[in-house]
Write an enzyme that holds these catalytic residues in place. Sequence first.
Site, PDB file in Angstrom:
ATOM      1  N   PHE A  58      -5.206   6.202   5.722  1.00  0.00           N
ATOM      2  CA  PHE A  58      -4.756   5.243   6.715  1.00  0.00           C
ATOM      3  C   PHE A  58      -5.261   6.191   7.914  1.00  0.00           C
ATOM      4  O   PHE A  58      -4.668   7.142   8.058  1.00  0.00           O
ATOM      5  CB  PHE A  58      -3.489   4.565   7.113  1.00  0.00           C
TER       6      PHE A  58
ATOM      7  N   ASP B 121      -1.255   8.850   6.025  1.00  0.00           N
ATOM      8  CA  ASP B 121      -1.464   8.362   7.384  1.00  0.00           C
ATOM      9  C   ASP B 121      -2.137   9.682   8.099  1.00  0.00           C
ATOM     10  O   ASP B 121      -1.260  10.735   8.333  1.00  0.00           O
ATOM     11  CB  ASP B 121      -0.188   7.825   8.146  1.00  0.00           C
TER      12      ASP B 121
ATOM     13  N   LYS C 194      10.500  -7.013  22.849  1.00  0.00           N
ATOM     14  CA  LYS C 194      11.091  -8.097  23.190  1.00  0.00           C
ATOM     15  C   LYS C 194      12.316  -8.436  21.916  1.00  0.00           C
ATOM     16  O   LYS C 194      12.909  -9.587  22.065  1.00  0.00           O
ATOM     17  CB  LYS C 194      10.440  -9.401  23.321  1.00  0.00           C
TER      18      LYS C 194
ATOM     19  N   GLY D  79       7.349  -1.739  12.260  1.00  0.00           N
ATOM     20  CA  GLY D  79       7.555  -2.972  11.635  1.00  0.00           C
ATOM     21  C   GLY D  79       7.848  -2.647  10.278  1.00  0.00           C
ATOM     22  O   GLY D  79       8.771  -3.472   9.758  1.00  0.00           O
ATOM     23  N   ASP D  80       7.422  -1.794   9.442  1.00  0.00           N
ATOM     24  CA  ASP D  80       8.078  -1.336   8.196  1.00  0.00           C
ATOM     25  C   ASP D  80       9.236  -1.047   8.374  1.00  0.00           C
ATOM     26  O   ASP D  80      10.213  -1.243   7.500  1.00  0.00           O
ATOM     27  CB  ASP D  80       7.160  -0.331   7.534  1.00  0.00           C
TER      28      ASP D  80
ATOM     29  N   PHE E 123      -8.752   1.435   7.277  1.00  0.00           N
ATOM     30  CA  PHE E 123      -7.981   1.748   6.142  1.00  0.00           C
ATOM     31  C   PHE E 123      -8.890   1.899   4.743  1.00  0.00           C
ATOM     32  O   PHE E 123      -9.783   1.024   4.503  1.00  0.00           O
ATOM     33  CB  PHE E 123      -6.975   0.709   5.711  1.00  0.00           C
TER      34      PHE E 123
ATOM     35  N   SER F 238       0.669  -1.161   0.078  1.00  0.00           N
ATOM     36  CA  SER F 238      -0.196  -0.246  -0.095  1.00  0.00           C
ATOM     37  C   SER F 238       0.992   1.342   0.039  1.00  0.00           C
ATOM     38  O   SER F 238       2.134   1.334   0.446  1.00  0.00           O
ATOM     39  CB  SER F 238      -1.029   0.132   1.238  1.00  0.00           C
TER      40      SER F 238
ATOM     41  N   ASN G 285       6.361   2.832   3.045  1.00  0.00           N
ATOM     42  CA  ASN G 285       7.345   3.113   4.160  1.00  0.00           C
ATOM     43  C   ASN G 285       8.550   2.214   3.909  1.00  0.00           C
ATOM     44  O   ASN G 285       9.633   2.631   4.378  1.00  0.00           O
ATOM     45  CB  ASN G 285       6.692   2.595   5.373  1.00  0.00           C
TER      46      ASN G 285
END
Length: 332
Positions: A105, A15, A229, A258-259, A119, A11, A55
């Site tokens: 988003f 944002d 973690k 995460g991206d 989204f 995508s 991203n």
Amino acid sequence: MPVGTTAVAGSIATDHLMHFPGRFADQLVAERLDRISLSFLVDDLVVHRGGVGANIAFGMGVLGQRPVLVGAVGSDFDDYRSWLERHGVECGAVLVVDSSNTPRFTCTTDDDQCQLASFYPGAMTESKNIALAPVVERYGTDLLLVGASDPEAMVAQTEEARALGLAFAADPSQQLPRLDGDQCRTLVAGARYLFSNEYEWELLTRRTGWDADEITGRVGLRITTLSDKGVRIVGSDGTDLSLGVVPARTIKDPTGVGDGFRAGFLAGIDGGLPVERAAQLGTLVATLVLETDGAQEWTISLDSDLARLRDAHGAAAAEEIEPVLRSALGAV
């Protein structure tokens, strides 16, 4: 690094990020979860460039690579295109749909860093019409990351990659709630890399009907980010790594973290790093994203970032990753 070594399909969005000064969990009534009707008064709104494909491609570009972005956007993409191209992203494979808007988003984050989001796909529904063969021929692509996008497009891209003999990475992430079992199995089987966070990993095992060993046997490496973690990397070749995070100095917003990890990992691999070092670079980028407002607002500070890598992962890791960071600063 030649243009087009890695193509990133996913995508491309704007944002709209908000903050709720409280905890979502405190507003949930256990006996009424089947009739949730809530409105949250937020105290902040920022608008940033985003979308998982953009991203990841942005991050790889900042790190000195030249990824090819694959996705569909609306006629309002010109400014965003210029931004991405200035940061090393090749946008020649982006489909512009004049009759639609670029996806949106909308996400609200609470004080626990929990998120509620929606989204709007807009032009993204046309991404299934992008053929990969011309992309591979034009840019010399040898790896395709299939990120969250239109579900039909994700399946079509994965199947075409197989037909072309093109290595691919599976990253279904935010689309898992929309994917059925057959689609999930199609996206996963044969992937060189399988990316997920820990919640997505559990959901993926349920969707596919495969347990951890069965999934691991069908991919090269499964890479699961574990929030604060760290990350777990398990491979069908016996690889089993557990890596910690680069500690954050401040926490601004988790959107795109995460991206950022994926961008760092793939840029590290493209830059010649072994898997462990590439993942450690990914943990640095993830933290840089966490410390900024917006998924594409972070920058590299060589001396500071090397020190952070040294503190988190050791002197050897910092020494081996340093050439990639130096190359990035010379390329961007």
